[in-house]
Scaffold this active site. Sequence first.
Site, PDB file in Angstrom:
ATOM      1  N   ARG A  35       0.814  -1.220   0.000  1.00  0.00           N
ATOM      2  CA  ARG A  35       0.000   0.000   0.000  1.00  0.00           C
ATOM      3  C   ARG A  35       0.844   1.264   0.000  1.00  0.00           C
ATOM      4  O   ARG A  35       0.368   2.337  -0.374  1.00  0.00           O
ATOM      5  CB  ARG A  35      -0.970  -0.023   1.177  1.00  0.00           C
ATOM      6  CG  ARG A  35      -2.200  -0.880   0.930  1.00  0.00           C
ATOM      7  CD  ARG A  35      -3.280  -0.163   0.133  1.00  0.00           C
ATOM      8  NE  ARG A  35      -3.985   0.785   1.001  1.00  0.00           N
ATOM      9  CZ  ARG A  35      -3.750   2.077   1.073  1.00  0.00           C
ATOM     10  NH1 ARG A  35      -2.826   2.614   0.316  1.00  0.00           N
ATOM     11  NH2 ARG A  35      -4.424   2.852   1.896  1.00  0.00           N
ATOM     12  N   ASP A  71     -13.675  -3.514  -2.103  1.00  0.00           N
ATOM     13  CA  ASP A  71     -14.475  -2.915  -1.038  1.00  0.00           C
ATOM     14  C   ASP A  71     -15.943  -3.040  -1.413  1.00  0.00           C
ATOM     15  O   ASP A  71     -16.273  -3.204  -2.596  1.00  0.00           O
ATOM     16  CB  ASP A  71     -14.092  -1.442  -0.827  1.00  0.00           C
ATOM     17  CG  ASP A  71     -14.698  -0.896   0.463  1.00  0.00           C
ATOM     18  OD1 ASP A  71     -14.175  -1.208   1.547  1.00  0.00           O
ATOM     19  OD2 ASP A  71     -15.727  -0.194   0.397  1.00  0.00           O
ATOM     20  N   TYR A 143     -24.389   4.462   2.876  1.00  0.00           N
ATOM     21  CA  TYR A 143     -23.265   5.272   2.387  1.00  0.00           C
ATOM     22  C   TYR A 143     -23.717   6.279   1.334  1.00  0.00           C
ATOM     23  O   TYR A 143     -23.263   7.422   1.317  1.00  0.00           O
ATOM     24  CB  TYR A 143     -22.163   4.367   1.811  1.00  0.00           C
ATOM     25  CG  TYR A 143     -21.319   3.727   2.885  1.00  0.00           C
ATOM     26  CD1 TYR A 143     -20.394   4.472   3.612  1.00  0.00           C
ATOM     27  CD2 TYR A 143     -21.444   2.378   3.192  1.00  0.00           C
ATOM     28  CE1 TYR A 143     -19.619   3.899   4.612  1.00  0.00           C
ATOM     29  CE2 TYR A 143     -20.678   1.791   4.185  1.00  0.00           C
ATOM     30  CZ  TYR A 143     -19.765   2.548   4.889  1.00  0.00           C
ATOM     31  OH  TYR A 143     -19.014   1.975   5.879  1.00  0.00           O
TER      32      TYR A 143
END
Length: 331
Positions: A35, A71, A143
């Site tokens: 990452r 995700d 969301y």
Amino acid sequence: MTRLLDTLALRPTDRRPIWVMRQAGRYLPEYLELRSRHAFQDAIRDPKVASEITLQPIRRFGFDGAVIFADIMTPLEAMGVDVTFDPGPRLTPMSLAEIADLPDLDPDRIAHVAETLRLVRREVPEDVTVIGFAGAPTTLLAYLLEGSGSKEYLVLRRAMHEETPELEAAIAKLATSMHAYLGMQIEAGAQVVQLFDSWAGTLPRSILEERVFPAARDTLSDLEAPTIYFAPGAGHALGSMRDVGASGYGVDWRIPIDEAWDQLGPAVAVQGNLDPAVLLTSPDRVHAAVRALIERTAGRPGHIVNLGHGIDRRTPLENVAALVAAVKESS
Ligand code: 1CP
């Protein structure tokens, strides 16, 4: 057949299967290393990097399930929604009507997830099960309406109480799109799919029964792989959760797993439910917690060992190793 597939079919196995939610993530030094060179969404969009991250915890710990690195917000990009991460999802809040008007998910815009699945499926040992996933309609709606995670989810909860035609249309849009997304994952090599309903637990039981579970059911119906439904914090509605029609149900850490199983009913598998905080203690404590957990489901096939929610980024690696060792020593 793998241990995980056998367990979801309630067939006996030599020992319980084990994987943990968020096993590909920030508690792993090799994840942090990758990452440091690839932004989160770039890592997801590059099948080589995403498959490598998926495989990292399998190599280090020998988990029985490999959950694909992506995700729950990833497929929304294929519906024209712009999402950023900091570290959780951020987007411009939308109205119910705008959500209902989103284009249907275009699988071509998310072909990288299918490619990641193909790469992972090719590389994992035969006894490791490849797990795909999606966010449930209610949790994605949270969301999209709120624009990020939230403490109280008041915008979601208000919308659910208003019972408008736009609400129904927005939920139907998300259910149809995630159904297509899960189907695409199964076609690409996912052997099990999990539906994450992370914020459903903020809602009252009546709304879960009338809206949330039916939407999850529509999302999971007629898929050609076993399914797991996970709604942490929804222990107040376990008695009707089986209406979702999944093969297995994730159980959070708040309730003893055998009690949850009694409420869910004997015809389904259960997954869980160590408190992620146990993994912040010591290898000895982890071993004791695993023994206690396994005792609660002894003599009954259908238990996948997992945490009651995602692994915390501060978790010491030796405790994860102890968790896997404790499960593998058991029978
Ligand atoms: O900085 C980083 O490295 C990003 C941190 C991160 C990671 C590793 C995010 C942002 N998402 C992920 C990967 C992820 N998310 C996986 C990968 C596979 C795995 O190893 O399990 C999965 C299955 C998810 C699912 C997910 N994302 C859920 C459902 C599970 C749950 O925890 O309830 C939810 C709610 C999200 C949203 C999200 N994405 C990222 C974060 C930090 C969050 C949650 C917090 C928030 O809403 O702010």
